[in-house]
Scaffold this active site. Sequence first.
Site, PDB file in Angstrom:
ATOM      1  N   ASN A 203      28.271  -2.102 -15.409  1.00  0.00           N
ATOM      2  CA  ASN A 203      28.612  -3.511 -15.183  1.00  0.00           C
ATOM      3  C   ASN A 203      27.353  -4.342 -14.939  1.00  0.00           C
ATOM      4  O   ASN A 203      27.208  -5.456 -15.463  1.00  0.00           O
ATOM      5  CB  ASN A 203      29.510  -3.670 -13.951  1.00  0.00           C
ATOM      6  CG  ASN A 203      30.897  -3.098 -14.161  1.00  0.00           C
ATOM      7  OD1 ASN A 203      31.331  -2.900 -15.288  1.00  0.00           O
ATOM      8  ND2 ASN A 203      31.589  -2.829 -13.064  1.00  0.00           N
TER       9      ASN A 203
ATOM     10  N   ASN B 211      27.757  -4.033   1.982  1.00  0.00           N
ATOM     11  CA  ASN B 211      28.674  -4.965   2.637  1.00  0.00           C
ATOM     12  C   ASN B 211      28.583  -4.749   4.150  1.00  0.00           C
ATOM     13  O   ASN B 211      27.828  -3.902   4.620  1.00  0.00           O
ATOM     14  CB  ASN B 211      30.109  -4.842   2.082  1.00  0.00           C
ATOM     15  CG  ASN B 211      30.774  -3.520   2.434  1.00  0.00           C
ATOM     16  OD1 ASN B 211      30.436  -2.884   3.431  1.00  0.00           O
ATOM     17  ND2 ASN B 211      31.714  -3.106   1.606  1.00  0.00           N
TER      18      ASN B 211
ATOM     19  N   ASP C  14      29.039  -6.461  -8.552  1.00  0.00           N
ATOM     20  CA  ASP C  14      28.102  -6.025  -9.592  1.00  0.00           C
ATOM     21  C   ASP C  14      27.446  -7.225 -10.267  1.00  0.00           C
ATOM     22  O   ASP C  14      26.231  -7.215 -10.525  1.00  0.00           O
ATOM     23  CB  ASP C  14      28.831  -5.173 -10.644  1.00  0.00           C
ATOM     24  CG  ASP C  14      29.386  -3.881 -10.065  1.00  0.00           C
ATOM     25  OD1 ASP C  14      28.766  -3.355  -9.113  1.00  0.00           O
ATOM     26  OD2 ASP C  14      30.422  -3.409 -10.558  1.00  0.00           O
TER      27      ASP C  14
ATOM     28  N   GLY D 258      30.717 -15.051   1.222  1.00  0.00           N
ATOM     29  CA  GLY D 258      29.370 -15.101   0.663  1.00  0.00           C
ATOM     30  C   GLY D 258      28.493 -13.960   1.135  1.00  0.00           C
ATOM     31  O   GLY D 258      28.986 -12.856   1.389  1.00  0.00           O
TER      32      GLY D 258
ATOM     33  N   GLY E 160      32.401   0.780 -14.355  1.00  0.00           N
ATOM     34  CA  GLY E 160      31.369   1.602 -13.733  1.00  0.00           C
ATOM     35  C   GLY E 160      30.288   0.671 -13.225  1.00  0.00           C
ATOM     36  O   GLY E 160      29.754  -0.143 -13.992  1.00  0.00           O
TER      37      GLY E 160
ATOM     38  N   THR F 194      43.293   3.897  -5.892  1.00  0.00           N
ATOM     39  CA  THR F 194      42.334   4.270  -6.931  1.00  0.00           C
ATOM     40  C   THR F 194      42.135   5.774  -7.010  1.00  0.00           C
ATOM     41  O   THR F 194      42.016   6.450  -5.984  1.00  0.00           O
ATOM     42  CB  THR F 194      40.968   3.595  -6.650  1.00  0.00           C
ATOM     43  OG1 THR F 194      41.150   2.191  -6.593  1.00  0.00           O
ATOM     44  CG2 THR F 194      39.947   3.945  -7.723  1.00  0.00           C
TER      45      THR F 194
ATOM     46  N   THR G  47      26.767  -8.453   2.083  1.00  0.00           N
ATOM     47  CA  THR G  47      27.810  -9.289   1.462  1.00  0.00           C
ATOM     48  C   THR G  47      29.058  -9.323   2.345  1.00  0.00           C
ATOM     49  O   THR G  47      29.371  -8.354   3.042  1.00  0.00           O
ATOM     50  CB  THR G  47      28.187  -8.760   0.067  1.00  0.00           C
ATOM     51  OG1 THR G  47      28.647  -7.407   0.194  1.00  0.00           O
ATOM     52  CG2 THR G  47      26.991  -8.787  -0.864  1.00  0.00           C
TER      53      THR G  47
END
Lengths: 299, 299
Positions: B44, B178, B238, B211, B40, B108, B206
């Site tokens: 995390n 991201n 995370d 990077g 989660g 998932t 991100t």
Amino acid sequence: MDKVISVVGHAAIDLLFDVENIAVHNESHPIIEYNEYYGGGAANIAIAIARLGGRCQLISAVGGDFASSGYESELEKHGVDLSLLHRFENEKSTRAFVFTDREHNQSTYFDWGASVHLQELDPPVVDFVHLATSDSTYNAKIAKKAGFVSFDPGQDLVTYSQENLESILENTNMLFTNRHEIQRVCDMTGKCFDDILEMIGTVIVTYDVKGSIIHHNGEAISIPVVSVKAMDPTGAGDAYRAGFLLAYTRNYPLGICGRIGATVASFAVQSIGCQTDLPGWEEMEKRYEENFGELVSPA
Amino acid sequence: MDKVISVVGHAAIDLLFDVENIAVHNESHPIIEYNEYYGGGAANIAIAIARLGGRCQLISAVGGDFASSGYESELEKHGVDLSLLHRFENEKSTRAFVFTDREHNQSTYFDWGASVHLQELDPPVVDFVHLATSDSTYNAKIAKKAGFVSFDPGQDLVTYSQENLESILENTNMLFTNRHEIQRVCDMTGKCFDDILEMIGTVIVTYDVKGSIIHHNGEAISIPVVSVKAMDPTGAGDAYRAGFLLAYTRNYPLGICGRIGATVASFAVQSIGCQTDLPGWEEMEKRYEENFGELVSPA
């Protein structure tokens, strides 16, 4: 007193999920609801036979979590004999994770757990055995030593070597398959259906909602399904086999064995999970008679 | 003494499966191995901050199985404050079921469990808050009352209403996304990146193995990843946020916050699971200095 029916195969703990959509590669989808159910083809059949009042024995490989999960006591409660279980304390029990979307598509993942060890084991000698989905090497070994062999390769047929399949078929007295599997049995052995039937004696082919056909001695006996409001088709085939096999050991004629099987299956589809709504013999008999007329005991 | 960082979002129990193949519609595939991990996003981050020696607090909705699963004691052991947890005894805790094939494709399934109740709740007033993946209505409410807001909509961005998204962004001081999500934030709000950046002040984007870039005050600071032998990318983002946020509350300059984040992330990817290999501050500092030179404490 009833014959003991030894059922070989999986005792699995199933997690059944209702999902919005099946998650294909790199997708993420929400779960609507999920619950844990006791399953595994062999255990489903064993518990259904026990619920009907028959004597049966489960031959499975189980992990250290089998007792703590509550499954062991559930089987014992219904009178299934567990004295021949193969126990592996450091392994997980067999588990299935089944995702079903709103259009009834399913996506299944299966962990053999302790069952990976079956192929190394030396099986016991048993009198009347039903081989459900299991390790083909173990099934071949136990079939060689058994008095009467009922065989259902199921979806694991694709994992059978030709050698194991032929060895089991040579020892089989009764074969259960669906219409796809019987074709594959013919393809793998290079035999036509009539050759298979002649070798075995009794072949039962199932056709989902269209029922089943029992082939025996030149006859083809058509068995309809018993219609009910179906909630979950999982376990219908196992319930059919349980009813059929118990009736068979009680010396009912094949047509009645099939109709008893169809009646037991109609209970299994009424609720979610494979073992949640199985009938006792009297309940089965009542619904049988509503659908097929009087159930006359064999002479 | 460190500021308390309040992290809002999921504390989930994850089952991670290695499978031969992703099972698409009406397929069945074997599981190679599977295990349960604590996960989660919010939990995390909270546990990673605590492991680094920071003070943090987890704000999540959890079910009756949260204590019995061992997750509660795991978080307490690492010093995460759980006094603001929302507890729902009759619900399940949030869970994810993640299937990964040999080509690293993932499928998932996600059960919100107790988290479905977040939208109805009245959140507490907190000083420094990080909003991880969570219910957007709850996030919007807590952002209005918080002193400093760090926001990471993550993959749940698709579930945000425009109203909730705009309300949160108005109260956000630091945004993590991201490269796909920042584009979607622009699309949903009808603003260009520069407008978003001007409104918020600090935006970190991100780029996986390439990077991250920290945008602030006309600057774009490029942060490389810290290369290690990666076993499992899950949890890297995370861990990055945890390191970044703790360093930020300790008054490190933004570039160093990013490099500390990248260093913490390099620990998370070394082993399977999101919380299995998180560093203490000294361990982090050692690897930081091997990669980036001396870590000078802020004045």
